[in-house]
Scaffold this motif. Structure first.
Motif, mmCIF file in Angstrom:
data_model
loop_
_atom_site.group_PDB
_atom_site.id
_atom_site.type_symbol
_atom_site.label_atom_id
_atom_site.label_comp_id
_atom_site.label_asym_id
_atom_site.label_seq_id
_atom_site.Cartn_x
_atom_site.Cartn_y
_atom_site.Cartn_z
ATOM 1 N N LEU B 181 0.830 -1.202 0.000
ATOM 2 C CA LEU B 181 0.000 0.000 0.000
ATOM 3 C C LEU B 181 0.870 1.261 0.000
ATOM 4 O O LEU B 181 0.623 2.199 -0.747
ATOM 5 N N LEU B 182 1.910 1.239 0.835
ATOM 6 C CA LEU B 182 2.638 2.483 1.090
ATOM 7 C C LEU B 182 3.930 2.617 0.309
ATOM 8 O O LEU B 182 4.495 3.706 0.225
ATOM 9 N N GLY B 183 4.400 1.511 -0.256
ATOM 10 C CA GLY B 183 5.597 1.586 -1.087
ATOM 11 C C GLY B 183 6.906 1.568 -0.306
ATOM 12 O O GLY B 183 7.966 1.757 -0.894
ATOM 13 N N TYR B 184 6.863 1.372 1.018
ATOM 14 C CA TYR B 184 8.095 1.216 1.799
ATOM 15 C C TYR B 184 8.336 -0.267 2.043
ATOM 16 O O TYR B 184 7.384 -1.035 2.173
ATOM 17 N N ARG B 185 9.608 -0.675 2.132
ATOM 18 C CA ARG B 185 9.893 -2.051 2.526
ATOM 19 C C ARG B 185 9.819 -2.124 4.050
ATOM 20 O O ARG B 185 10.008 -1.119 4.736
ATOM 21 N N ALA B 186 9.569 -3.334 4.552
ATOM 22 C CA ALA B 186 9.447 -3.500 5.994
ATOM 23 C C ALA B 186 10.715 -3.038 6.707
ATOM 24 O O ALA B 186 10.649 -2.349 7.727
ATOM 25 N N ASP B 187 11.874 -3.356 6.141
ATOM 26 C CA ASP B 187 13.120 -2.999 6.831
ATOM 27 C C ASP B 187 13.393 -1.494 6.791
ATOM 28 O O ASP B 187 14.204 -0.986 7.553
ATOM 29 N N GLU B 188 12.708 -0.805 5.878
ATOM 30 C CA GLU B 188 12.861 0.658 5.862
ATOM 31 C C GLU B 188 11.968 1.305 6.904
ATOM 32 O O GLU B 188 12.225 2.418 7.353
ATOM 33 N N ALA B 189 10.886 0.592 7.227
ATOM 34 C CA ALA B 189 9.905 1.190 8.127
ATOM 35 C C ALA B 189 10.158 0.812 9.584
ATOM 36 O O ALA B 189 10.126 1.676 10.465
ATOM 37 N N ILE B 190 10.421 -0.477 9.807
ATOM 38 C CA ILE B 190 10.502 -0.954 11.188
ATOM 39 C C ILE B 190 11.688 -0.325 11.911
ATOM 40 O O ILE B 190 12.828 -0.390 11.436
ATOM 41 N N GLY B 191 11.397 0.315 13.020
ATOM 42 C CA GLY B 191 12.433 0.929 13.842
ATOM 43 C C GLY B 191 12.949 2.249 13.305
ATOM 44 O O GLY B 191 13.649 2.977 13.993
ATOM 45 N N LYS B 192 12.582 2.580 12.057
ATOM 46 C CA LYS B 192 13.145 3.803 11.471
ATOM 47 C C LYS B 192 12.105 4.886 11.233
ATOM 48 O O LYS B 192 12.435 6.047 11.067
ATOM 49 N N MET B 193 10.855 4.465 11.167
ATOM 50 C CA MET B 193 9.827 5.472 10.885
ATOM 51 C C MET B 193 8.804 5.463 12.023
ATOM 52 O O MET B 193 8.699 4.499 12.768
ATOM 53 N N THR B 194 8.051 6.551 12.108
ATOM 54 C CA THR B 194 6.964 6.568 13.084
ATOM 55 C C THR B 194 5.653 6.427 12.322
ATOM 56 O O THR B 194 5.579 6.709 11.124
ATOM 57 N N ILE B 195 4.643 5.993 13.052
ATOM 58 C CA ILE B 195 3.355 5.705 12.419
ATOM 59 C C ILE B 195 2.748 6.954 11.786
ATOM 60 O O ILE B 195 2.051 6.889 10.782
ATOM 61 N N GLU B 196 3.074 8.132 12.357
ATOM 62 C CA GLU B 196 2.520 9.379 11.812
ATOM 63 C C GLU B 196 2.987 9.662 10.390
ATOM 64 O O GLU B 196 2.304 10.342 9.632
ATOM 65 N N GLN B 197 4.151 9.122 10.063
ATOM 66 C CA GLN B 197 4.724 9.461 8.757
ATOM 67 C C GLN B 197 3.949 8.870 7.580
ATOM 68 O O GLN B 197 4.203 9.220 6.442
ATOM 69 N N PHE B 198 3.016 7.958 7.875
ATOM 70 C CA PHE B 198 2.267 7.351 6.784
ATOM 71 C C PHE B 198 0.962 8.089 6.482
ATOM 72 O O PHE B 198 0.187 7.674 5.648
ATOM 73 N N PHE B 199 0.748 9.169 7.205
ATOM 74 C CA PHE B 199 -0.484 9.927 6.971
ATOM 75 C C PHE B 199 -0.130 11.378 6.661
ATOM 76 O O PHE B 199 0.878 11.882 7.159
ATOM 77 N N PRO B 200 -0.970 12.048 5.852
ATOM 78 C CA PRO B 200 -0.770 13.485 5.703
ATOM 79 C C PRO B 200 -0.918 14.112 7.101
ATOM 80 O O PRO B 200 -1.725 13.628 7.899
ATOM 81 N N SER B 201 -0.146 15.170 7.373
ATOM 82 C CA SER B 201 -0.005 15.630 8.756
ATOM 83 C C SER B 201 -1.341 15.885 9.463
ATOM 84 O O SER B 201 -1.513 15.525 10.621
ATOM 85 N N LYS B 202 -2.296 16.481 8.753
ATOM 86 C CA LYS B 202 -3.575 16.795 9.384
ATOM 87 C C LYS B 202 -4.302 15.507 9.787
ATOM 88 O O LYS B 202 -4.833 15.389 10.883
ATOM 89 N N VAL B 203 -4.317 14.585 8.827
ATOM 90 C CA VAL B 203 -4.994 13.308 9.066
ATOM 91 C C VAL B 203 -4.317 12.578 10.212
ATOM 92 O O VAL B 203 -4.978 12.024 11.089
ATOM 93 N N ALA B 204 -2.978 12.604 10.221
ATOM 94 C CA ALA B 204 -2.217 11.878 11.242
ATOM 95 C C ALA B 204 -2.648 12.325 12.627
ATOM 96 O O ALA B 204 -2.943 11.503 13.486
ATOM 97 N N ARG B 205 -2.727 13.621 12.815
ATOM 98 C CA ARG B 205 -3.077 14.141 14.129
ATOM 99 C C ARG B 205 -4.452 13.632 14.553
ATOM 100 O O ARG B 205 -4.652 13.172 15.657
ATOM 101 N N LYS B 206 -5.364 13.677 13.598
ATOM 102 C CA LYS B 206 -6.728 13.272 13.910
ATOM 103 C C LYS B 206 -6.784 11.779 14.246
ATOM 104 O O LYS B 206 -7.421 11.373 15.221
ATOM 105 N N ILE B 207 -6.111 10.989 13.416
ATOM 106 C CA ILE B 207 -6.173 9.541 13.600
ATOM 107 C C ILE B 207 -5.506 9.131 14.911
ATOM 108 O O ILE B 207 -6.043 8.334 15.682
#
Lengths: 129, 513
Positions: B181-207
């Protein structure tokens, strides 16, 4: 030879138009604006041919066609169906013949009417019979 | 039978012990010095060894050390002579299980053996328990691993994207679905990204806020929320999001969210709307063509009659034909007016006018059609209605459409013996002018009532375009008015329109003329 032609149509304008065409071509137009009056005219005036608006409200056209074709005395009078629906969809044919329960009409005239085509169709039908 | 090794250089003691121990049910092995004792021990591995401390050559202490090296669990009872207390203590320090003083009494021997046996039994039990504990732990671990593998598989093979994050919102689970769905590999995401980064900033805050929710009221979950995620390519993808905060011992320690890709569903929805639009347009065009053909027929009829009249010099036919041309031109302009009103937004133009005059105009315009159709057209105007601010084109057009419909409802009524009446009624209400159009024609079935304001819906075949009520409603909406109707099949229909109408300032209320 009986040249009386019955026009059954609920729109006065259509009766005027058809009457003018028929009169100009040597026929005697008579008219009714609903199926009930139409059948009375058929029995009293014994027209040579009937121009019937199949789309009259309250099933008037369809009902009259059924009555004409189921009565021995009237079933041989040629009936030309006048319709605003473009032919080819099968809608009119189906509606007129009630799904092949009744014989097909002798001819169709589509609105807007082309006077020459109307005259030719009537002439062909009457000379053929 | 339990084995026991006796090591002593004194034959008398060996014999004594052999008799005594055999009597107690032991299989006794004898050795006369340290070396042979060790050898015998290695050969038969007795659980209990009784050894003299003081022996020539290898003494008891040495034997003890050796045996303990070979098998620390062996119970070793040392026999000490008078004045050998120090050796006895040393032996105990070296984990001898007991000592017996010489002369060896049967009672002392029995006590020492009993203690040794008890320890052995305890040890054995402990060993058994430990072994089975290990087995149990192993079994539980395997079950746990199976459960874990199952969950992992479940997560991995899920078509939906699943992302879990720790309490700092750092990604800890990122399945294939999420990767697709998001186009990132698991090893790029796990431990390196936060969950907020997968949402547009406004949506992230709300979710995040929704997922965190209110722990007090237990609303810390998000169910089937329609939102968007932001892919690696910055594409905003419509998704249905369900998520929850995870708790451990009452403390939030992370969150998990499930993302269902809605692109396909949205595409199908768009296609459906588009196909409905196309088919509605097709219907509208067909209906309109049909209607126009009828008008064209009237025009051709009129022209034919006028031509014939001119050729044959028939003034009557001329009048008739010309009226027909005019009538059909009227129908065309009506159609075009309705089409224009329907297709354009229009700002109402409020001017002072008299609502009853508008109704009167419509009455005059429709009277001829009513007479032709054997319908009695009745006026019921409220004389207390005074001049007010209205956009007169609105009510005029709407009334025209409603009265035309009412007359048609009578034409289509199959009850031949009925006396049809259409009434145009006006009434003053506090903030509105009300217009009613009442007929006793064919009425509407429930199915028709539901579709009345639908696009291009018509019950009149080639005699209707389906535009009339649509336009009427649009005008009323534009002018801030309201429209409603009541209808029963076979009984007739009443349409009610209310237009907001301010009295003109110069006119006093009441308007009693």
């Amino acid at each position: 030879m009986n040249k009386k032609i019955l026009i059954v149509d609920d729109e006065p304008e259509q009766i005027d138009f058809a009457s003018t065409i028929l009169e100009e071509n040597g026929y005697i137009p008579i008219s009714a604006t609903n199926g009930m009056d139409g059948m009375k005219m058929v029995r009293s005036e014994k027209p040579a041919l009937i121009l019937l608006d199949i789309m009259m409200p309250r099933q008037g056209g369809v009902g009259m066609y059924r009555e004409l074709k189921q009565d021995e005395a009237t079933k041989d009078i040629p009936v030309v169906i006048v319709t605003g629906v473009t032919r080819g969809g099968g809608f009119d044919e189906h509606m007129v013949t009630q799904g092949d329960e009744l014989p097909a009409p002798d001819g169709y005239i589509e609105k807007p009417m082309n006077p020459d085509a109307v005259v030719k169709l009537i002439h062909d039908l009457l000379s053929g019979s | 039978m339990s084995k026991i090794l006796v090591i002593d250089d004194e034959e008398s003691i060996r014999t004594l012990l052999k008799v005594s121990l055999s009597h107690k049910g032991y299989e006794v092995i004898l050795a006369e010095d340290g070396e042979s004792g060790i050898k015998a021990f290695r050969a038969s591995r007795p659980p209990i060894v009784i050894t003299d401390i003081k022996m020539p050559g290898m003494d008891g202490i040495e034997v003890l050390k050796h045996i303990k090296q070979v098998d620390p669990d062996t119970r070793i009872i040392v026999i000490t002579g008078h004045g050998e207390m120090e050796a006895a203590i040393e032996a105990l320090q070296l984990e001898a299980s007991d000592f017996i003083n010489k002369p060896v009494t049967d009672e002392a021997l029995s006590v020492a053996l009993k203690r040794a046996e008890e320890v052995l039994w305890m040890k054995q039990k402990l060993r058994k328990y430990t072994t089975s504990l290990e087995a149990m732990v192993e079994e539980a671990t395997q079950e746990l691993r199976a459960a874990h593998d199952f969950q992992k598989n479940l997560i991995e093979s899920s078509i939906d994207g699943i992302i879990a994050a720790d309490e700092r919102k750092r990604v800890v689970v990122f399945n294939d679905g999420a990767a697709r769905l998001l186009g990132y590999r698991a090893d790029e995401a796990i431990g390196k990204m936060t969950i907020e980064q997968f949402f547009p900033s406004k949506v992230a805050r709300k979710i995040i806020a929704l997922m965190e929710g209110d722990a007090q009221t237990g609303t810390e979950r998000l169910v089937n929320y329609e939102g968007v995620v932001r892919s690696r390519d910055a594409e905003e993808i419509p998704v249905r999001i369900s998520g929850a905060t995870l708790f451990e011992n009452g403390y939030a320690n992370g969150m998990v969210c499930f993302l269902q890709d809605l692109r396909e569903i949205k595409r199908l929805q768009r296609e459906l709307i588009e196909s409905e639009r196309v088919s509605a347009m097709g219907q509208a065009v067909a209906g309109m063509a049909h209607y126009i053909k009828n008008i064209l027929n009237g025009l051709q009829g009129g022209v034919y009659m006028v031509n014939t009249a001119m050729k044959k010099n028939k003034p009557d036919l001329m009048t008739k034909g010309w009226a027909m041309v005019e009538n059909n031109i009227g129908k065309i302009s009506d159609l075009v007016m309705n089409m224009l009103i329907y297709s354009k937004e229009r700002e109402p133009d409020y001017v002072p006018c008299q609502p009853n005059d508008i109704a009167e105009e419509v009455y005059d315009l429709m009277r001829e059609k009513a007479i032709q159709s054997r319908v009695r057209l009745v006026k019921d105007f409220d004389p207390s209605i005074s001049e007010c601010f209205l956009d007169p084109t609105g009510p005029h057009r709407c009334l025209l459409n409603l009265v035309a419909n009412a007359i048609d409802a009578c034409i289509f009524d199959p009850q031949e013996d009925k006396q049809w009446v259409v009434t145009i009624r006006t009434r003053r209400e506090p903030d509105f002018v009300r217009f009613d159009v009442i007929d006793n024609g064919i009425g509407m079935t429930e199915e028709v009532r539901k579709k009345v304001f639908e696009r291009f819906f018509s019950t009149k075949g080639g005699r209707g375009t389906g535009l009339g009520l649509l336009v009427t409603r649009k005008i009323i909406d534009e002018q801030g008015g309201r429209i409603s109707f009541e209808s029963q099949p076979g009984q007739g229909t009443t349409f009610t329109m209310r237009f907001p109408a301010r009295p003109t300032a110069s006119v006093t209320t009441g308007g009693l003329a």
